[in-house]
Design an enzyme around this catalytic site. Sequence first.
Site, PDB file in Angstrom:
ATOM      1  N   LYS A  13     143.989 133.865  34.294  1.00 21.60           N
ATOM      2  CA  LYS A  13     144.879 133.127  33.394  1.00 21.60           C
ATOM      3  C   LYS A  13     145.766 134.065  32.574  1.00 21.60           C
ATOM      4  O   LYS A  13     146.963 133.834  32.449  1.00 21.60           O
ATOM      5  CB  LYS A  13     144.054 132.253  32.425  1.00 21.60           C
ATOM      6  N   ARG A  88     139.381 124.281  25.712  1.00 24.54           N
ATOM      7  CA  ARG A  88     138.141 124.626  26.395  1.00 24.54           C
ATOM      8  C   ARG A  88     137.141 123.482  26.382  1.00 24.54           C
ATOM      9  O   ARG A  88     136.080 123.585  26.995  1.00 24.54           O
ATOM     10  CB  ARG A  88     137.448 125.794  25.679  1.00 24.54           C
ATOM     11  N   ARG A 127     136.211 144.419  35.105  1.00 30.30           N
ATOM     12  CA  ARG A 127     137.342 144.282  34.199  1.00 30.30           C
ATOM     13  C   ARG A 127     137.205 145.201  32.974  1.00 30.30           C
ATOM     14  O   ARG A 127     136.133 145.389  32.447  1.00 30.30           O
ATOM     15  CB  ARG A 127     137.412 142.827  33.728  1.00 30.30           C
ATOM     16  N   ARG A 162     134.671 144.931  27.362  1.00 34.90           N
ATOM     17  CA  ARG A 162     134.451 144.042  26.227  1.00 34.90           C
ATOM     18  C   ARG A 162     132.974 143.754  26.012  1.00 34.90           C
ATOM     19  O   ARG A 162     132.219 143.717  26.966  1.00 34.90           O
ATOM     20  CB  ARG A 162     135.187 142.717  26.463  1.00 34.90           C
ATOM     21  N   ARG A 173     128.898 132.931  29.728  1.00 34.91           N
ATOM     22  CA  ARG A 173     130.261 132.396  29.680  1.00 34.91           C
ATOM     23  C   ARG A 173     130.533 131.470  30.862  1.00 34.91           C
ATOM     24  O   ARG A 173     131.221 130.468  30.730  1.00 34.91           O
ATOM     25  CB  ARG A 173     131.288 133.530  29.666  1.00 34.91           C
TER      26      ARG A 173
HETATM   27  P1  ADP Z   1     137.575 134.488  29.078  1.00 37.04           P
HETATM   28  O1  ADP Z   1     137.838 135.725  29.816  1.00 37.04           O
HETATM   29  O2  ADP Z   1     136.147 134.091  29.007  1.00 37.04           O
HETATM   30  O3  ADP Z   1     138.499 133.370  29.429  1.00 37.04           O
HETATM   31  P2  ADP Z   1     138.738 134.587  26.430  1.00 37.04           P
HETATM   32  O4  ADP Z   1     139.380 135.847  26.070  1.00 37.04           O
HETATM   33  O5  ADP Z   1     139.583 133.405  26.706  1.00 37.04           O
HETATM   34  O6  ADP Z   1     137.764 134.911  27.600  1.00 37.04           O
HETATM   35  O7  ADP Z   1     137.715 134.163  25.269  1.00 37.04           O
HETATM   36  C1  ADP Z   1     136.708 135.022  24.774  1.00 37.04           C
HETATM   37  C2  ADP Z   1     135.803 134.256  23.825  1.00 37.04           C
HETATM   38  O8  ADP Z   1     136.558 133.724  22.726  1.00 37.04           O
HETATM   39  C3  ADP Z   1     135.121 133.038  24.434  1.00 37.04           C
HETATM   40  O9  ADP Z   1     133.941 133.391  25.102  1.00 37.04           O
HETATM   41  C4  ADP Z   1     134.866 132.181  23.180  1.00 37.04           C
HETATM   42  O10 ADP Z   1     133.761 132.659  22.432  1.00 37.04           O
HETATM   43  C5  ADP Z   1     136.097 132.424  22.365  1.00 37.04           C
HETATM   44  N1  ADP Z   1     137.180 131.440  22.654  1.00 37.04           N
HETATM   45  C6  ADP Z   1     138.407 131.717  23.176  1.00 37.04           C
HETATM   46  N2  ADP Z   1     139.145 130.603  23.294  1.00 37.04           N
HETATM   47  C7  ADP Z   1     138.386 129.585  22.844  1.00 37.04           C
HETATM   48  C8  ADP Z   1     138.566 128.182  22.713  1.00 37.04           C
HETATM   49  N3  ADP Z   1     139.716 127.563  23.084  1.00 37.04           N
HETATM   50  N4  ADP Z   1     137.538 127.438  22.213  1.00 37.04           N
HETATM   51  C9  ADP Z   1     136.395 128.014  21.831  1.00 37.04           C
HETATM   52  N5  ADP Z   1     136.147 129.326  21.928  1.00 37.04           N
HETATM   53  C10 ADP Z   1     137.119 130.123  22.421  1.00 37.04           C
END
Ligand code: ADP
Length: 221
Positions: A13, A88, A127, A162, A173
């Site tokens: 994404k 989400r 990653r 990370r 996750r």
């Molecule tokens: P991923 O690679 O899992 O898509 P992100 O960078 O989008 O990772 O998100 C990392 C973390 O930030 C998630 O695991 C969650 O804890 C939090 N997070 C990000 N976006 C949201 C959201 N829209 N709602 C709730 N938590 C979020």
Amino acid sequence: MRIVLLGAPGAGKGTVAKLLTEYDGSVQISTGDILRSAVKQGTELGLKAKTYMEKGELVPDDLILEIIEERIKAPDCEKGFIFDGFPRTINQAQRLKELLKSMNLKLDAVINLDVPKEVILDRLTTRRTCSNPDCQEIYNIKSKPPSPDGRCLKCGWPVIQREDETEEAITKRLEVYNEKTAPLIKYYMEEGLLHNIRSLSSEEIVKEIIKILSESGNKTC
Ligand code: ADP
Ligand code: ZN
């Protein structure tokens, strides 16, 4: 364009969103990037979000909606926005719809990046991310390595793994994705907005998205 990119963690994404911003000046809105930056800077939001993020759990919807509301009302969002990592949960999607309605806006499309589970797992464990909160460029030790001494090719900061990319947090996750976020596919299908894309390369995905938007008569692109 005003779109949502859906897909499991590691589906691509972020990369696709970045490429799309070059296309028509729409901005990328990544709740993950915003939250990580807040954690690094030790802001109130960061302090609230930190423990959830480290465990791979979702940050509460109220906090996320506050971030989104503030962000999409900023002047640079006028040309459009690409949501990456938001919504989400079904609740977040419903609240987004209300928020957009109150601004007289609606989504053009929701794109589901449908990537096989094995590819996802491999990508997540290889990653790496730039540690500069203002950059956060994504690398991959196999397909897109940083400099030989582990630095970001864009800004020179160290590239790191990370905290939520340990095997345990990744498993968590993916579980959270299946339980809380995957139901959005059906939700947006019923809203008549969903498009499924199965390609693997980001360039191909971008081409398909542009085609979808032009076919659906999107005027902003
Ligand atoms: P991923 O690679 O899992 O898509 P992100 O960078 O989008 O990772 O998100 C990392 C973390 O930030 C998630 O695991 C969650 O804890 C939090 N997070 C990000 N976006 C949201 C959201 N829209 N709602 C709730 N938590 C979020
Ligand atoms: Zn960088």
